[in-house]
Design a protein around this motif. Structure first.
Motif, PDB file in Angstrom:
ATOM      1  N   SER A  64     -14.870  -0.907   5.855  1.00 14.67           N
ATOM      2  CA  SER A  64     -14.322   0.034   6.835  1.00 14.67           C
ATOM      3  C   SER A  64     -14.491  -0.450   8.268  1.00 14.67           C
ATOM      4  CB  SER A  64     -15.005   1.402   6.675  1.00 14.67           C
ATOM      5  OG  SER A  64     -16.414   1.265   6.824  1.00 14.67           O
TER       6      SER A  64
ATOM      7  N   LYS B 242      -3.699  -1.833   6.226  1.00 11.50           N
ATOM      8  CA  LYS B 242      -4.447  -1.491   5.019  1.00 11.50           C
ATOM      9  C   LYS B 242      -3.573  -1.777   3.803  1.00 11.50           C
ATOM     10  CE  LYS B 242      -7.035   2.199   4.984  1.00 11.50           C
ATOM     11  NZ  LYS B 242      -7.510   3.604   4.879  1.00 11.50           N
TER      12      LYS B 242
ATOM     13  N   THR C  29      -7.199   0.532  -1.569  1.00  7.09           N
ATOM     14  CA  THR C  29      -8.459   1.277  -1.459  1.00  7.09           C
ATOM     15  C   THR C  29      -9.113   1.320  -2.820  1.00  7.09           C
ATOM     16  OG1 THR C  29      -7.582   2.662   0.314  1.00  7.09           O
ATOM     17  CG2 THR C  29      -9.548   3.454  -0.824  1.00  7.09           C
TER      18      THR C  29
ATOM     19  N   PRO D 108     -11.911   0.457   1.734  1.00 11.67           N
ATOM     20  CA  PRO D 108     -10.563  -0.063   2.002  1.00 11.67           C
ATOM     21  C   PRO D 108     -10.513  -1.588   1.993  1.00 11.67           C
ATOM     22  CG  PRO D 108     -11.594   0.569   4.050  1.00 11.67           C
ATOM     23  CD  PRO D 108     -12.590   0.887   2.963  1.00 11.67           C
TER      24      PRO D 108
END
Length: 541
Positions: A488, A502, A505, A519
């Motif tokens: 993170s 991103k 996850t 992530p």
């Protein structure tokens, strides 16, 4: 307060008189026994009462307890998965060095060797801590024997050691704690035996055990420092004058020099690690130190330990070993003040358990709590300790139990499949040509170890991290391409890339909160060479 006696029980003073009388009769019958009983010339502390040989070792019974503890560890040795530190040891083993930022060389060396021989077997990796635990049970029982404990005392000591949460937790995974617990216990036994026999070779063996311990962790330096103060203040000071002790110390120092030189070359990161660990405040920090120490020593076994501490301080029979009680108290105070972890003093538990077990077997303590040493109570305590400390629950139920609070590393072992899935998903989203140039950078060293270990089966890129020891393994190549960043805290690298997005996850299913939604980012368009970025990227916290 006086010592309570039950009907038919002889007070300590009367027992001592009868013991002295019996000794006098034996000396009249065999004058040579006087020489064996007399403390060595120049000794400032009397040896154990009567200087007699210890009781027989209850090998079969103690072995059964040790075997039961070992079997419990073996049955769950491959449950859940690797712990983060185990993955780090495997990763560090691929970068063998004389030293590391957070430890000496022993654990990475062992992990690398076991992995190379067995092809990555988790069972094989965890066999060593199981064997160390079994051996520790035997040595703890030998301490009780040295204190004059018969079979019952030896068995209670063995049960306390074999099923205390501290020992079960350390025995489940390859860790510095597993090595420390055994070697500290071994050193304590050698010291106790020396007090009775004055055999100086025992001190040399203690030095060799210390030398090995220093290759796993530097904590034993604290043990010897506190011990030396206690010996100087309350004795036996004679131990400090023995040449064998200092020869052993010299061996320990010389064998530690390569690691110390490495530390000096890198500005002593190990010292900084100590303050980092103190600031982390794991398990409640200083406020949680004593409560968690009670948890680690094991409920009923905690009572035996505390009773042993008191009796080491007060019992005439155990007076020659009083320095062990003060060493435990001194270590506890030092680590409490400096922000150390409760597990750091677990290596000093065995003499206290042994003393408590011996005194209980002699009929010590109030009648109303002698039931603590009864076998049904001991067996129930052992079962509860197993349930709290070892991975015995279904995966879906782990976070619903108290086990993660008692052993936080348990839940951690469940993270890796979901994490690797997320990294693999992000990697596959890259064009084929870019995948060949990609690298993985992780926020924490455990995650880098996981990618290094599991990644080759998924054709994942090599892993790097700025966290702790991994930073010292080096930066990615300046010719590398996009970065798969796991964590993170992407803000630290974001200024050096023109594109940050991103990609995945690591999300768990119902009841799988241990994944924590880590992530995975794709960073591209690097604006500076890695060799420049890496200089300021390392962090220990």
């Amino acid at each position: 307060m006086g010592v309570r006696t039950e009907p038919g029980q002889v007070p300590d003073q009367e027992q001592n008189k009868e013991s002295l009388g019996a000794t006098a009769v034996q000396q009249e019958e065999n004058p040579q026994s006087t020489e064996r009983a007399r403390p060595p010339e120049g000794s400032d502390t009397a040896g154990p009462p009567e200087g007699s040989a210890p009781p027989p070792f209850a090998g079969r019974w103690v072995g059964a307890v040790a075997g039961t503890s070992g079997l419990a560890l073996l049955l769950v040795s491959t449950r859940y998965g690797f712990q983060g530190d185990e993955l780090y040891f495997l990763g560090a083993g691929k970068h063998l060095s004389w030293g590391y930022a957070d430890q000496p060389v022993l654990l990475p060396l062992l992990a690398h060797g076991i992995d190379a021989v067995t092809g990555g077997s988790l069972f094989a990796l965890r066999l060593l801590p199981v064997l160390l635990t079994v051996a520790g049970v035997l040595v703890a029982a030998l301490i009780a024997r040295e204190f004059g404990g018969e079979r019952r005392a030896q068995l209670l000591t063995a049960a306390a050691y074999g099923f205390a949460p501290a020992v079960l937790i350390s025995g489940h995974a390859l860790s510095t704690m597993a090595v420390d617990l055994f070697l500290w216990t071994l050193v304590n036994w050698l010291l106790v035996r020396w007090v009775r026999t004055r055999e100086d070779r025992l001190l040399l063996f203690a030095g060799l055990a210390t030398a090995l311990a220093l290759q796993g962790k530097y904590l034993i330096v604290g043990f010897w420092a506190v011990l030396a103060v206690c010996l100087f203040v309350i004795g036996p000071r004679e131990l400090l004058r023995r040449r064998a002790l200092w020869i052993g110390a010299a061996v320990a120092l010389v064998t530690s020099l390569p690691g110390l030189i490495w530390q000096a070359q890198y500005d002593w990161p190990q010292l900084e690690m100590s303050s980092v660990l103190a600031d982390e405040g794991i398990l409640g920090g200083r406020a949680g130190f004593l409560p968690y120490l009670i948890v680690l020593s094991g409920g009923v076994f905690t009572v035996v330990l505390v009773y042993g501490l008191v009796r080491l301080l007060r019992s005439p029979q155990l007076a020659p070993y009083q320095f062990l009680a003060w060493t435990f108290l001194g270590l506890t105070a030092v680590f409490l003040v400096t922000g150390g972890r409760p597990a750091y003093v677990a290596g000093a538990f065995a003499p206290l358990w042994a003393a408590g077990a011996v005194e209980l077997a002699r009929g010590g303590g109030a009648r109303w709590w002698r039931w603590l040493a009864a076998w049904p109570v001991v067996a129930l305590t052992a079962l509860v300790a197993v349930a709290l400390s070892l991975p015995v629950y279904p995966v879906s139920q782990v976070t619903k139990t108290e086990q993660p609070k008692n052993n936080p590393m348990t839940a951690e072992t469940l993270r890796w499949p979901k994490l690797i899935d997320a990294v693999d998903k992000a990697n596959r989203s890259l064009p084929a040509a870019e995948r060949k140039r990609a690298v993985v950078v992780t926020q924490y060293y455990q995650e880098a170890g996981a990618v290094d270990h599991f990644g080759p089966d998924r054709d994942l890129p090599p892993a790097y991290s700025g966290h702790r020891g991994y930073w010292y393994f080096g930066a990615p190549s300046d010719s590398s391409g996009p970065v798969l960043y796991v964590g993170s805290d992407v803000a630290k690298l974001k200024p050096y890339f023109s594109s940050v997005k991103k990609a995945a996850t690591a999300a768990g299913g119902p009841g799988e909160s241990f994944v924590d939604g880590v992530p995975v980012w794709i960073l591209d368009g690097r604006t500076k060479p890695w060799s420049d970025i890496w200089k300021d990227y390392g962090h220990l916290s």
